[in-house]
Enzyme design. Structure first.
Site, PDB file in Angstrom:
ATOM      1  N   ASP A  72       0.802  -1.226   0.000  1.00 51.05           N
ATOM      2  CA  ASP A  72       0.000   0.000   0.000  1.00 51.05           C
ATOM      3  C   ASP A  72       0.837   1.279   0.000  1.00 51.05           C
ATOM      4  O   ASP A  72       2.054   1.237   0.209  1.00 51.05           O
ATOM      5  CB  ASP A  72      -0.948   0.002   1.209  1.00 51.05           C
ATOM      6  CG  ASP A  72      -0.282  -0.514   2.487  1.00 51.05           C
ATOM      7  OD1 ASP A  72       0.954  -0.459   2.566  1.00 51.05           O
ATOM      8  OD2 ASP A  72      -1.002  -0.972   3.392  1.00 51.05           O
ATOM      9  N   ASN A 141      -7.491  -2.711  14.211  1.00 50.69           N
ATOM     10  CA  ASN A 141      -8.892  -3.057  13.939  1.00 50.69           C
ATOM     11  C   ASN A 141      -9.015  -4.290  13.029  1.00 50.69           C
ATOM     12  O   ASN A 141     -10.082  -4.574  12.495  1.00 50.69           O
ATOM     13  CB  ASN A 141      -9.629  -1.865  13.315  1.00 50.69           C
ATOM     14  CG  ASN A 141      -8.986  -1.409  12.010  1.00 50.69           C
ATOM     15  OD1 ASN A 141      -8.007  -2.012  11.554  1.00 50.69           O
ATOM     16  ND2 ASN A 141      -9.525  -0.367  11.410  1.00 50.69           N
ATOM     17  N   HIS A 143      -7.327  -4.731  10.174  1.00 50.39           N
ATOM     18  CA  HIS A 143      -7.116  -4.505   8.736  1.00 50.39           C
ATOM     19  C   HIS A 143      -5.840  -5.179   8.250  1.00 50.39           C
ATOM     20  O   HIS A 143      -4.904  -5.412   9.022  1.00 50.39           O
ATOM     21  CB  HIS A 143      -7.159  -3.007   8.378  1.00 50.39           C
ATOM     22  CG  HIS A 143      -5.961  -2.192   8.756  1.00 50.39           C
ATOM     23  ND1 HIS A 143      -6.039  -1.057   9.526  1.00 50.39           N
ATOM     24  CD2 HIS A 143      -4.649  -2.336   8.444  1.00 50.39           C
ATOM     25  CE1 HIS A 143      -4.828  -0.537   9.668  1.00 50.39           C
ATOM     26  NE2 HIS A 143      -3.969  -1.292   9.034  1.00 50.39           N
ATOM     27  N   GLU A 148      -9.741  -1.834   5.199  1.00 54.76           N
ATOM     28  CA  GLU A 148     -10.385  -1.538   6.470  1.00 54.76           C
ATOM     29  C   GLU A 148     -11.615  -2.432   6.680  1.00 54.76           C
ATOM     30  O   GLU A 148     -12.113  -3.042   5.718  1.00 54.76           O
ATOM     31  CB  GLU A 148     -10.825  -0.071   6.477  1.00 54.76           C
ATOM     32  CG  GLU A 148      -9.667   0.923   6.392  1.00 54.76           C
ATOM     33  CD  GLU A 148      -8.944   1.113   7.725  1.00 54.76           C
ATOM     34  OE1 GLU A 148      -8.946   0.191   8.568  1.00 54.76           O
ATOM     35  OE2 GLU A 148      -8.366   2.199   7.916  1.00 54.76           O
TER      36      GLU A 148
HETATM   37  C1  GLP Z   1      -0.498  -0.021   8.433  1.00 53.77           C
HETATM   38  C2  GLP Z   1      -0.214  -0.861   7.193  1.00 53.77           C
HETATM   39  C3  GLP Z   1      -0.454  -2.317   7.449  1.00 53.77           C
HETATM   40  C4  GLP Z   1       0.185  -2.745   8.761  1.00 53.77           C
HETATM   41  C5  GLP Z   1      -0.453  -1.991   9.887  1.00 53.77           C
HETATM   42  C6  GLP Z   1       0.092  -2.355  11.245  1.00 53.77           C
HETATM   43  O1  GLP Z   1      -1.779   0.465   8.497  1.00 53.77           O
HETATM   44  N1  GLP Z   1      -0.981  -0.434   6.076  1.00 53.77           N
HETATM   45  O2  GLP Z   1       0.070  -3.055   6.367  1.00 53.77           O
HETATM   46  O3  GLP Z   1      -0.004  -4.112   8.959  1.00 53.77           O
HETATM   47  O4  GLP Z   1      -0.200  -0.620   9.670  1.00 53.77           O
HETATM   48  O5  GLP Z   1       1.205  -1.602  11.546  1.00 53.77           O
HETATM   49  P1  GLP Z   1       2.054  -1.689  12.858  1.00 53.77           P
HETATM   50  O6  GLP Z   1       2.941  -2.842  12.693  1.00 53.77           O
HETATM   51  O7  GLP Z   1       2.786  -0.380  12.882  1.00 53.77           O
HETATM   52  O8  GLP Z   1       1.114  -1.811  13.985  1.00 53.77           O
END
Ligand code: GLP
Length: 250
Positions: A72, A141, A143, A148
């Site tokens: 992303d 959440n 995702h 989402e």
């Molecule tokens: C972002 C990314 C996800 C990732 C998530 C969790 O939103 N788009 O791909 O899995 O964050 O991130 P973190 O590891 O910082 O909690």
């Protein structure tokens, strides 16, 4: 839809999560040097990339033929923007290994024609025969990528609106909450599910709710990661803090 078993590994620490994932990935790269690799960003991924870089140096792992597709990118941010996910990847991983620039594929958040950008990305993935291994984190959440809650399980690469929960959680990387983009481009859940193998990494108490829901019997678009249990080759690698609150429902 067929029901599949999945592998579930609980290890003691964040470091151990990274080590396990790196070992699996490196074995696969040795078997297939031109592997197509799906990558993720986020704080969970930082120690994973550190470990991967160490392993590359120690074992002379060759990344020159590996192709990477990141999940992303924030809408509106150019790849040179220091808040972009492209920038995160450059700093945390790409510049430290012998990956070839031409083999790095990324969604461009600043392309005006985002629909074309997204459909070209899907086509590009297909042209290489699909993703061999997708490395995933999980949002608080539930995702995955930036899919989402409410995202269709069949969704493909597209532009999405970020939830306030996600923007708040990711705001640590920005000067203020208001500067966190409201939209992002993300590969879809259908795209993720098409990967041949998936490794989901989760660490810390913050992720315990999301992982618990993802592993519970109910598969629902309210928790996007819950569909992963139907994947034919998925490994959940989590630390004991995530696991502490999970009564395994299998
Ligand atoms: C972002 C990314 C996800 C990732 C998530 C969790 O939103 N788009 O791909 O899995 O964050 O991130 P973190 O590891 O910082 O909690």
């Amino acid at each position: 839809m067929a029901k599949h078993d999945f592998k579930f590994l609980v290890v003691s620490s964040q470091n151990a999560v990274s080590k396990e994932a790196v070992e699996i990935l490196c074995r696969q790269i040795k078997k297939k040097p031109n592997l197509v690799l799906g990558l993720a960003t986020g704080t969970t991924m930082k120690p994973f990339y550190k470990e991967l870089i160490k392993h590359c140096k120690r074992c002379k792992l060759d990344f020159s033929k590996v192709k990477t597709f990141n999940l992303d990118e924030y809408s509106g941010l150019s790849e040179g923007d220091k808040h972009s996910l492209r920038h995160f990847m450059e700093n945390n991983f790409f510049k430290h290994v012998n990956i070839s620039k031409k083999n790095i594929y990324f969604l461009h958040g600043d392309r005006r024609n985002y629909r074309k950008e997204c459909s070209d990305y899907e086509k590009r993935i297909k042209s290489f025969g699909g993703i061999d291994i997708q490395v995933l984190g999980i949002g608080v959440n539930g995702h995955i990528g930036f899919n989402e809650p409410g995202s269709s399980f069949k969704s493909r690469t597209r532009r999405v609106k970020l939830s306030s929960k996600t923007r708040k959680s990711n705001s640590e990387d920005f000067p203020s909450l208001s500067s966190v983009p409201k939209y992002a481009l993300t590969v879809g859940i259908g795209t993720i599910m098409d990967s041949r193998k998936i490794l989901l990494l989760a660490v810390g108490d913050k992720k315990s709710w999301a992982v618990k829901k993802a592993l519970s019997k109910k598969i629902s678009t309210k928790v996007p990661a819950s569909i992963l249990r139907r994947h034919k080759d998925i490994e959940f690698i989590i630390d004991s803090r995530v696991a502490s609150d999970i009564k395994l429902l299998m």
